[in-house]
Each structure stands twice: as structure tokens, then as C-alpha cells.
Scaffold this active site. Structure first.
Site, PDB file in Angstrom:
ATOM      1  N   PRO A 109      -0.694 -76.586   4.913  1.00 59.53           N
ATOM      2  CA  PRO A 109      -0.842 -76.605   6.370  1.00 59.53           C
ATOM      3  C   PRO A 109       0.288 -75.832   7.049  1.00 59.53           C
ATOM      4  O   PRO A 109       1.459 -76.054   6.718  1.00 59.53           O
ATOM      5  CB  PRO A 109      -0.806 -78.084   6.742  1.00 59.53           C
ATOM      6  CG  PRO A 109      -0.721 -78.845   5.482  1.00 59.53           C
ATOM      7  CD  PRO A 109      -0.578 -77.916   4.328  1.00 59.53           C
ATOM      8  N   GLY A 113       6.464 -77.878   8.207  1.00 60.31           N
ATOM      9  CA  GLY A 113       7.681 -78.125   7.424  1.00 60.31           C
ATOM     10  C   GLY A 113       7.412 -78.214   5.937  1.00 60.31           C
ATOM     11  O   GLY A 113       8.220 -78.741   5.177  1.00 60.31           O
ATOM     12  N   LEU A 114       6.255 -77.687   5.497  1.00 63.41           N
ATOM     13  CA  LEU A 114       5.893 -77.800   4.075  1.00 63.41           C
ATOM     14  C   LEU A 114       5.984 -76.455   3.359  1.00 63.41           C
ATOM     15  O   LEU A 114       5.466 -76.297   2.255  1.00 63.41           O
ATOM     16  CB  LEU A 114       4.490 -78.407   3.939  1.00 63.41           C
ATOM     17  CG  LEU A 114       4.319 -79.806   4.554  1.00 63.41           C
ATOM     18  CD1 LEU A 114       2.889 -80.317   4.373  1.00 63.41           C
ATOM     19  CD2 LEU A 114       5.302 -80.811   3.944  1.00 63.41           C
ATOM     20  N   GLY A 115       6.593 -75.469   4.011  1.00 62.97           N
ATOM     21  CA  GLY A 115       6.860 -74.194   3.339  1.00 62.97           C
ATOM     22  C   GLY A 115       5.701 -73.214   3.355  1.00 62.97           C
ATOM     23  O   GLY A 115       5.600 -72.362   2.464  1.00 62.97           O
ATOM     24  N   SER A 116       4.825 -73.301   4.381  1.00 69.11           N
ATOM     25  CA  SER A 116       3.620 -72.451   4.369  1.00 69.11           C
ATOM     26  C   SER A 116       3.947 -70.955   4.358  1.00 69.11           C
ATOM     27  O   SER A 116       3.272 -70.181   3.673  1.00 69.11           O
ATOM     28  CB  SER A 116       2.714 -72.773   5.561  1.00 69.11           C
ATOM     29  OG  SER A 116       3.349 -72.417   6.760  1.00 69.11           O
ATOM     30  N   SER A 117       4.993 -70.544   5.084  1.00 63.09           N
ATOM     31  CA  SER A 117       5.259 -69.099   5.151  1.00 63.09           C
ATOM     32  C   SER A 117       5.739 -68.574   3.793  1.00 63.09           C
ATOM     33  O   SER A 117       5.275 -67.523   3.326  1.00 63.09           O
ATOM     34  CB  SER A 117       6.253 -68.758   6.275  1.00 63.09           C
ATOM     35  OG  SER A 117       7.442 -69.490   6.125  1.00 63.09           O
ATOM     36  N   ALA A 118       6.609 -69.316   3.129  1.00 65.31           N
ATOM     37  CA  ALA A 118       7.079 -68.867   1.802  1.00 65.31           C
ATOM     38  C   ALA A 118       5.949 -68.942   0.784  1.00 65.31           C
ATOM     39  O   ALA A 118       5.817 -68.072  -0.081  1.00 65.31           O
ATOM     40  CB  ALA A 118       8.252 -69.739   1.344  1.00 65.31           C
ATOM     41  N   ALA A 119       5.099 -69.975   0.902  1.00 60.54           N
ATOM     42  CA  ALA A 119       3.995 -70.124  -0.050  1.00 60.54           C
ATOM     43  C   ALA A 119       3.013 -68.963   0.105  1.00 60.54           C
ATOM     44  O   ALA A 119       2.565 -68.376  -0.890  1.00 60.54           O
ATOM     45  CB  ALA A 119       3.288 -71.465   0.159  1.00 60.54           C
ATOM     46  N   ASP A 160      12.902 -72.593   0.382  1.00 59.29           N
ATOM     47  CA  ASP A 160      11.427 -72.572   0.349  1.00 59.29           C
ATOM     48  C   ASP A 160      10.908 -71.554  -0.666  1.00 59.29           C
ATOM     49  O   ASP A 160       9.902 -71.793  -1.332  1.00 59.29           O
ATOM     50  CB  ASP A 160      10.856 -72.214   1.731  1.00 59.29           C
ATOM     51  CG  ASP A 160      10.962 -73.375   2.709  1.00 59.29           C
ATOM     52  OD1 ASP A 160      11.634 -74.371   2.365  1.00 59.29           O
ATOM     53  OD2 ASP A 160      10.387 -73.287   3.803  1.00 59.29           O
TER      54      ASP A 160
HETATM   55  O1  PMV Z   1      10.050 -75.847   8.020  1.00 63.23           O
HETATM   56  P1  PMV Z   1      10.145 -75.187   6.691  1.00 63.23           P
HETATM   57  O2  PMV Z   1       9.129 -75.636   5.700  1.00 63.23           O
HETATM   58  O3  PMV Z   1      10.170 -73.695   6.815  1.00 63.23           O
HETATM   59  O4  PMV Z   1      11.578 -75.610   6.054  1.00 63.23           O
HETATM   60  C1  PMV Z   1      12.764 -75.192   6.701  1.00 63.23           C
HETATM   61  C2  PMV Z   1      13.999 -75.691   5.998  1.00 63.23           C
HETATM   62  C3  PMV Z   1      15.295 -75.373   6.730  1.00 63.23           C
HETATM   63  O5  PMV Z   1      16.357 -75.950   5.957  1.00 63.23           O
HETATM   64  C4  PMV Z   1      15.343 -76.000   8.112  1.00 63.23           C
HETATM   65  C5  PMV Z   1      15.531 -73.878   6.859  1.00 63.23           C
HETATM   66  C6  PMV Z   1      15.912 -73.183   5.568  1.00 63.23           C
HETATM   67  O6  PMV Z   1      15.941 -71.943   5.606  1.00 63.23           O
HETATM   68  O7  PMV Z   1      16.199 -73.829   4.541  1.00 63.23           O
END
Ligand code: PMV
Length: 324
Positions: A109, A113-119, A160
Site C-alpha cells: 500500500p 510507511g511500509l516502504g512502497s517507493s523502495a519496493a 527501506d
Molecule cells: O515511510 P517509509 O516507509 O518511507 O519509511 C521511512 C523511514 C524513515 O526512517 C522515516 C526515513 C528513512 O529514510 O529511513
């Protein structure tokens, strides 16, 4: 970079991640602990075509540069990120095909905050390199995903990029990831507030706070580092109880850093009132998800029901190294 045989189709797979300790402090070189969420996967497939460069992802469908034709923009940011992932991968490979199609399916999703852009970046980069029969080194792949993450949220720690391909929990500090020793797998639930998170804005907010109130902010970041260090020992020795208290304190610190919301507090309270050992926001914050720690299967069911009754849009379970 190693060249293998050329494939008619390339495939790449990544998954979501959940940060148990250390979001935001990790941007300042402090340690963080993250778990893969392998039930939330992205699969990318890349094919050579005779026509345009095009991408279809769960977030965007359309034609991308170098064609002038533009498709329907479902989400401006995700579109840009997918496009950058494709273009940067082709650039690293030194390829400029007449046509290429990348299709991404599955679900991590977005903005939770679950890393969608890196995934998404990782899956696209893997599919395109596989299409050309090239295997990038771990470091080359990391830098490629980071080039997209930098657009997504400015100063990514790199957590991520590793966590969305890791096969087990990781300990991440100063740009390096190592697998985390776990004696007894913690039973975790992730609950979605349904409000999009805003990682870039949250990271910027913490940076502003750091510049204006350096002393207080450094104290909070140091405390988060200490919590993560302690949690590493507790995970290695199977001492699950104290992790809950540590999560609650970490949540308070994240609120003090200004990245919490009422919705995140509401779900955190719902989880602990239903018997979770602890709960905290996870990822960038300003919306998105919480993660809750539960003792056993009965508690898990109780907490899950409570989270849904409290308005969670979705609840996912993560159990140890394998998602059951
Ligand atoms: O919100 P996400 O899934 O992109 O996680 C961000 C994590 C942070 O520590 C806030 C940023 C980072 O670059 O590690």
C-alpha cells in the site's frame, strides 16, 4: 555488474517492510530494526516492445519518457518514481531500447510507511536488469534504489532499500544492513489508519526541529538508539516482554519529534487496551500505519478485532522471519 544470458522477459520481486524501532533516528546514523512483510509483495515484469516506454503499476498506468505521449496520471509522485526507476536502470545498463513495457502487480500500500517507493523501485530495477540478463552487485542495486528514494523523500537512510528485499529481520546502521539474530519471533500486527503518511514532510519536520532545538532533539534520537540497542539484545535472547514497553516509549518519542497523528495514537491505544504488549507508529508517520506486538495467537485475534472495531482500514500480520 555481471552479464548473463538475455531473457525475453525479466522479473523482479520485492515486499513491504515494517520498522519495529528506529525510524527517523536512522536518518541521523542511529540503528534501526526492520522486518520484511512478505505477504505484501510486488512483482515486476519487463518486456522489450517495438513501441513506447510504458509502465503499469498498482499506482500508475501510462506512457513514460522519452515518448511525449502521457498516460492517465493516477498518482503524480508514484508515476515519477516508477519512471525514474525505469530510466535510471536503463542508464546504468547503457540501454536505450525503442520500446519497453514494465508491469508491476501485487500490493504494497502506498504512503503507509511500509516502504512502497523502495519496493516499487527495487522490483522495477530487478525486472529490467533481468530482461537484459545483467546481475547488478548488491551495492549497485542499493544505489539504484536510493536514487529513486532520494526523489521520494530527500535524505533516505537506505533502510527501506534493504528491508524491502531482505529475507529476514535486519539491523541497519550507518548505511549497512546485517541480519538480526532472533531467538523467539515476535508476533506483530500492522494496522492501517487509512490516512496517507507523509514521509518527506515528516523527515523535513524532524530536520527543522533538529536545527532549531538541537540539544533536545539529539537527546530524543539518542534515546531511540538506546531503545534499539536494548531491543536487539531482547530479540536475541527471546525476552519479548520489554519490547512492548520499548515500543510505547518509542511511539512517545516519535510524537515528541512531531511525526504522530491522532489517528496513529487512536490505533496504538486500541491495540494496548485490547492486550497488546506494545504498539507504535511505523515508518515516516504523519499518517500511515502502527505496528503492535502481541503475546500469542489468542491475543492476536483479540487485538486484531479491536483494531478493526477502532476503524483500522486493514490489519496484516507479521510473524518472525516468515509471514504465516
Ligand atoms: O515511510 P517509509 O516507509 O518511507 O519509511 C521511512 C523511514 C524513515 O526512517 C522515516 C526515513 C528513512 O529514510 O529511513
Amino acid at each position: 555488474m555481471e552479464t548473463l544470458t538475455t531473457q525475453p522477459m525479466g522479473h523482479g520481486q520485492t515486499h513491504a517492510k515494517v520498522i519495529l524501532f528506529g525510524e527517523h533516528s536512522v536518518v541521523y546514523g542511529k540503528p534501526a530494526i526492520a522486518f520484511p512483510v512478505r505477504s505484501l509483495k510486488l512483482d515486476a515484469y519487463a518486456y522489450q516492445t517495438q513501441g513506447d516506454w510504458s509502465i503499469r503499476t498498482p499506482y500508475f498506468e501510462g506512457l513514460v519518457a522519452p515518448s511525449d505521449a502521457r498516460g492517465e496520471d493516477i498518482s503524480g509522485l508514484e508515476r515519477t518514481l516508477s519512471e525514474i526507476a525505469l530510466m535510471n536502470t536503463l542508464r546504468i545498463l547503457g540501454k536505450n531500447p525503442p520500446g519497453i513495457r514494465v508491469e508491476v502487480s501485487g500490493l504494497v500500500p502506498p504512503a503507509r510507511g511500509l516502504g512502497s517507493s523502495a519496493a516499487a523501485a527495487g522490483a522495477i530495477a530487478r525486472a529490467v536488469t533481468a530482461l537484459y540478463g545483467v546481475k547488478l552487485t548488491g551495492e549497485e542495486m542499493f544505489h539504484l534504489v536510493q536514487s529513486v528514494e532520494t526523489v521520494a523523500h530527500g535524505t533516505p537512510s537506505g533502510l527501506d532499500a534493504y528491508a524491502t528485499t531482505a529475507s529476514g529481520p535486519i539491523w541497519f546502521t550507518r548505511g549497512k544492513a546485517e541480519s538480526l539474530e532472533i531467538m523467539r519471533s515476535p508476533r506483530l500486527l500492522i494496522a492501517d489508519t487509512g490516512e496517507p503518511g507523509h514521509t518527506a514532510e515528516a523527515v523535513r519536520g524532524v530536520r527543522e526541529r533538529y536545527e532549531k532545538q538541537e540539544h533536545e532533539t539529539v537527546e530524543l534520537l539518542d534515546e531511540m538508539a538506546w531503545i534499539a540497542q536494548q531491543a536487539k539484545i531482547d530479540l536475541a535472547t527471546g525476552n519479548i516482554g520489554p519490547l512492548g514497553t520499548a515500543m510505547l516509549r518509542n511511539h512517545e518519542i516519535l510524537n515528541q519529534l512531531g511525526v504522530g497523528t491522532g489517528g496513529l495514537d487512536h490505533l496504538t491505544r486500541a491495540a494496548t487496551n485490547a492486550g497488546a504488549l506494545g504498539a507504535k507508529l511505523t515508518g515516516g508517520g504523519l499518517g500511515g500505519c502502527i505496528v503492535a506486538l502481541v503475546e500469542d495467537r489468542q491475543a492476536e485475534q483479540r487485538v486484531k478485532t479491536a483494531l478493526i472495531n477502532a476503524g483500522a482500514r486493514d490489519v496484516w500480520r507479521v510473524h518472525g522471519e516468515e509471514n504465516e
